[in-house]
Design a protein around this motif. Sequence first.
Motif, mmCIF file in Angstrom:
data_model
loop_
_atom_site.group_PDB
_atom_site.id
_atom_site.type_symbol
_atom_site.label_atom_id
_atom_site.label_comp_id
_atom_site.label_asym_id
_atom_site.label_seq_id
_atom_site.Cartn_x
_atom_site.Cartn_y
_atom_site.Cartn_z
ATOM 1 N N UNK A 204 0.303 -36.353 13.096
ATOM 2 C CA UNK A 204 -0.749 -37.356 12.917
ATOM 3 C C UNK A 204 -1.878 -36.797 12.060
ATOM 4 N N UNK A 205 -2.313 -35.577 12.350
ATOM 5 C CA UNK A 205 -3.403 -34.956 11.590
ATOM 6 C C UNK A 205 -3.026 -34.789 10.119
ATOM 7 N N UNK A 206 -1.785 -34.389 9.860
ATOM 8 C CA UNK A 206 -1.327 -34.224 8.477
ATOM 9 C C UNK A 206 -1.479 -35.550 7.722
ATOM 10 N N UNK A 207 -0.965 -36.617 8.289
ATOM 11 C CA UNK A 207 -1.030 -37.908 7.602
ATOM 12 C C UNK A 207 -2.448 -38.476 7.561
ATOM 13 N N UNK A 208 -3.326 -38.010 8.451
ATOM 14 C CA UNK A 208 -4.733 -38.427 8.427
ATOM 15 C C UNK A 208 -5.569 -37.607 7.444
ATOM 16 N N UNK A 209 -4.942 -36.610 6.791
ATOM 17 C CA UNK A 209 -5.661 -35.857 5.763
ATOM 18 C C UNK A 209 -5.813 -34.372 6.003
ATOM 19 N N UNK A 210 -5.486 -33.889 7.202
ATOM 20 C CA UNK A 210 -5.525 -32.445 7.457
ATOM 21 C C UNK A 210 -4.166 -31.878 7.027
ATOM 22 N N UNK A 211 -4.021 -31.683 5.719
ATOM 23 C CA UNK A 211 -2.709 -31.359 5.149
ATOM 24 C C UNK A 211 -2.213 -29.956 5.502
ATOM 25 N N UNK A 212 -3.018 -29.182 6.183
ATOM 26 C CA UNK A 212 -2.580 -27.861 6.656
ATOM 27 C C UNK A 212 -2.187 -27.893 8.142
ATOM 28 N N UNK A 213 -2.253 -29.040 8.758
ATOM 29 C CA UNK A 213 -1.994 -29.166 10.193
ATOM 30 C C UNK A 213 -0.565 -28.777 10.584
ATOM 31 N N UNK A 214 0.375 -28.884 9.665
ATOM 32 C CA UNK A 214 1.768 -28.577 9.985
ATOM 33 C C UNK A 214 2.087 -27.088 9.855
ATOM 34 N N UNK A 215 1.192 -26.335 9.227
ATOM 35 C CA UNK A 215 1.471 -24.932 8.915
ATOM 36 C C UNK A 215 1.831 -24.086 10.128
ATOM 37 N N UNK A 216 1.205 -24.330 11.254
ATOM 38 C CA UNK A 216 1.418 -23.494 12.432
ATOM 39 C C UNK A 216 2.522 -24.003 13.363
ATOM 40 N N UNK A 217 3.105 -25.151 13.045
ATOM 41 C CA UNK A 217 4.147 -25.672 13.932
ATOM 42 C C UNK A 217 5.370 -24.762 13.918
ATOM 43 N N UNK A 218 5.891 -24.439 15.094
ATOM 44 C CA UNK A 218 7.106 -23.632 15.143
ATOM 45 C C UNK A 218 8.324 -24.485 14.796
ATOM 46 N N UNK A 219 9.196 -23.932 13.986
ATOM 47 C CA UNK A 219 10.462 -24.596 13.665
ATOM 48 C C UNK A 219 11.594 -23.649 14.035
ATOM 49 N N UNK A 220 12.728 -24.217 14.326
ATOM 50 C CA UNK A 220 13.901 -23.400 14.640
ATOM 51 C C UNK A 220 15.100 -24.040 13.955
ATOM 52 N N UNK A 221 15.706 -23.276 13.083
ATOM 53 C CA UNK A 221 16.906 -23.739 12.399
ATOM 54 C C UNK A 221 17.955 -22.649 12.524
ATOM 55 N N UNK A 222 19.163 -23.006 12.221
ATOM 56 C CA UNK A 222 20.259 -22.041 12.309
ATOM 57 C C UNK A 222 20.947 -21.916 10.965
ATOM 58 N N UNK A 223 20.172 -21.905 9.908
ATOM 59 C CA UNK A 223 20.748 -21.765 8.581
ATOM 60 C C UNK A 223 21.235 -20.347 8.340
#
Length: 178
Positions: free
Chosen positions: A74-93
């Motif tokens: 929500x913050x990213x789309x509201x203009x805080x374009x760095x809000x996603x930077x700290x989100x943890x992701x997990x992939x198995x590539x």
Amino acid sequence: MTDKRPEAQTEILTLDRMATPVGEMLIVTDGHGAVRALDFADYEARMRKLLARHAPGATITQGRAPEPVRGAITAYFDGDVRALDALPVKTAGTAFQSEVWAALRAIPVGETRSYGQLAAAIGRPSAVRAVGLANGSNPVGVIVPCHRVIGSNGSLTGYAGGLDRKRWLLAHEAAHAV
């Protein structure tokens, strides 16, 4: 004789849906709150195909993503374009894909890179096509910003979410990157 091995547990992933200015997004998270997939609803089949590769055998249930994930989106789309930077992701590539995806996350908000620049950034300047394939196999779009990769001539090239969305995301980030 009885088999005493523990049964393999099926991983349970949660699928949430959120409205955004560029269409409904699908958010898949695991029990630890890591984002396993993020895509647009009109590409759900593609997302499920990638998830089958990255989380084979997982069960996907409808539910709500953790509030920190929803809040960051929500913050990213509201203009805080760095809000996603700290989100943890997990992939198995593969190791190579993981290297490319890490390089994607290192592209600063508001900037773009060509496939050649991305290949050079990971120390493999001749692997431009392989970088493109890894970019296209990214299951966590927007958070792992594959939309920031453009053609060597500066043109917008393919994006799994569509070129209109890619254009919107790049303009959104450029407008709020200051």
